[in-house]
Motif scaffolding. Sequence first.
Motif, PDB file in Angstrom:
ATOM      1  N   GLY A 133       0.773  -1.229   0.000  1.00 63.08           N
ATOM      2  CA  GLY A 133       0.000   0.000   0.000  1.00 63.08           C
ATOM      3  C   GLY A 133       0.807   1.282   0.000  1.00 63.08           C
ATOM      4  N   SER A 134       2.135   1.189  -0.075  1.00 65.15           N
ATOM      5  CA  SER A 134       2.958   2.406  -0.084  1.00 65.15           C
ATOM      6  C   SER A 134       3.006   3.058  -1.461  1.00 65.15           C
ATOM      7  N   LEU A 135       2.539   2.337  -2.493  1.00 68.68           N
ATOM      8  CA  LEU A 135       2.445   2.893  -3.852  1.00 68.68           C
ATOM      9  C   LEU A 135       1.016   2.742  -4.335  1.00 68.68           C
ATOM     10  N   ASP A 136       0.458   3.837  -4.854  1.00 69.12           N
ATOM     11  CA  ASP A 136      -0.924   3.839  -5.338  1.00 69.12           C
ATOM     12  C   ASP A 136      -0.992   3.211  -6.730  1.00 69.12           C
ATOM     13  N   ARG A 137      -1.948   2.316  -6.928  1.00 68.96           N
ATOM     14  CA  ARG A 137      -2.063   1.643  -8.224  1.00 68.96           C
ATOM     15  C   ARG A 137      -2.372   2.639  -9.346  1.00 68.96           C
ATOM     16  N   ARG A 138      -3.175   3.670  -9.052  1.00 73.83           N
ATOM     17  CA  ARG A 138      -3.459   4.676 -10.083  1.00 73.83           C
ATOM     18  C   ARG A 138      -2.185   5.322 -10.583  1.00 73.83           C
ATOM     19  N   ARG A 139      -1.251   5.606  -9.661  1.00 72.81           N
ATOM     20  CA  ARG A 139       0.002   6.252 -10.044  1.00 72.81           C
ATOM     21  C   ARG A 139       0.860   5.327 -10.911  1.00 72.81           C
ATOM     22  N   LEU A 140       0.927   4.059 -10.556  1.00 71.13           N
ATOM     23  CA  LEU A 140       1.698   3.110 -11.363  1.00 71.13           C
ATOM     24  C   LEU A 140       1.088   2.980 -12.760  1.00 71.13           C
ATOM     25  N   GLU A 141      -0.243   2.949 -12.845  1.00 67.94           N
ATOM     26  CA  GLU A 141      -0.898   2.848 -14.156  1.00 67.94           C
ATOM     27  C   GLU A 141      -0.628   4.091 -14.990  1.00 67.94           C
ATOM     28  N   SER A 142      -0.601   5.258 -14.356  1.00 64.84           N
ATOM     29  CA  SER A 142      -0.274   6.499 -15.064  1.00 64.84           C
ATOM     30  C   SER A 142       1.149   6.437 -15.606  1.00 64.84           C
ATOM     31  N   TYR A 143       2.072   5.955 -14.790  1.00 63.79           N
ATOM     32  CA  TYR A 143       3.470   5.787 -15.190  1.00 63.79           C
ATOM     33  C   TYR A 143       3.584   4.839 -16.382  1.00 63.79           C
ATOM     34  N   GLN A 144       2.900   3.703 -16.311  1.00 66.27           N
ATOM     35  CA  GLN A 144       2.973   2.710 -17.388  1.00 66.27           C
ATOM     36  C   GLN A 144       2.342   3.231 -18.679  1.00 66.27           C
ATOM     37  N   LYS A 145       1.266   4.002 -18.552  1.00 64.44           N
ATOM     38  CA  LYS A 145       0.616   4.567 -19.739  1.00 64.44           C
ATOM     39  C   LYS A 145       1.550   5.545 -20.448  1.00 64.44           C
ATOM     40  N   LEU A 146       2.230   6.408 -19.688  1.00 68.08           N
ATOM     41  CA  LEU A 146       3.173   7.354 -20.291  1.00 68.08           C
ATOM     42  C   LEU A 146       4.347   6.634 -20.941  1.00 68.08           C
ATOM     43  N   LYS A 147       4.800   5.541 -20.331  1.00 64.27           N
ATOM     44  CA  LYS A 147       5.879   4.752 -20.935  1.00 64.27           C
ATOM     45  C   LYS A 147       5.455   4.209 -22.292  1.00 64.27           C
TER      46      LYS A 147
END
Length: 358
Positions: A299-313
């Motif tokens: 829970g220290s990393l938000d899934r929405r943030r990781l998905e945003s990161y992956q989408k930009l990649k």
Amino acid sequence: MNNNMKCYGADERRFSEASLYPGLCLARVISQYRDLYKLITEDGECFAQISGRFRHEASQHPAVGDFVMADRTDSRTGNAIIHHLLPRVSSFERVCAGREQDIQVVAANIDIVFLCMSLNSDYNLSRLERYLSVAWNSGASPVVVLTKADLCADLRAVRTEIESIAPGTEIVITSSFDPSSCQDILSYLRPGMTASLIGSSGVGKSTLVNCLAGEELLSTSQTRGDDKGRHTTTRRELLVLPQGGIIIDTPGMRELGVDSVDLSRSFSDIDDLASSCRFRDCTHAAEPGCAVREALKNGSLDRRRLESYQKLKREARYDGLSARQIEQEKLSAMFKEVGGMKKARKYLHETDKRNRRR
């Protein structure tokens, strides 16, 4: 003689570059109308076109904020002709909607990017992450500007939320009902410095410019009934404020397509986690010992943030690449016009050898 150009951001570097083109005059692009440009020169404003040779041979055409070399300083004998584009120190770029690989320079030679987001339905963390990724990649420093603070019930919570996704990025909160709140922006705008206002339609960019200038320089309009903004600014325009700072106002962008981004700055938390992964080239998909997936789990990393990161990649064609490989891709793109990184390294090696012999 060059006082006018200094007011518009020209420094000793620009005057030195201009001296390499005898017979031509230094100018800066302050607005663009399709194929016609408005320039500021040592003698004032004039309209200009690019030369036929420039049009067919240059890989980049001028954008608002660019320094160029033109054949005259006024329009008394017709439009000036632009013959050369001086090197950019920074540029905020986007992929044009519906035209993949068609890169548009939104603003050139900027020191600061004010990323504007209003505290109404426009407020969107994923959009802000996208803006930050492009801003860090531009070479300019981003500052988050939150407008319409009077519409927000909990400013402290919003600030905390943004600080969590934009560590180290400064935040300015403004309201059109409190003109003094806009004055915080002036501290970033020393004489000769250039900033660009980037954001969606209707977030209040033109209102900000008018507030900073102390007069109605740009037209504004009310937000539509559905809380979506109207396009007030129809073209990019460079303006000098009474205090000496320079602002480039831009039309609202409903979408910001990306070609190259700096994810190590806009997603530094994920980058830090990735450094603890078992494998250096971990893609955070299914590899064992992945610190990113472990952070999701605890829970220290938000899934929405990781998905945003992956989408930009994916959009920037970095999908499946590690942070180190992404940096290599960016360097290869920078040196594409000279034959790629391999030829660039060879050129630098040969130049170094020649310098040692001297």
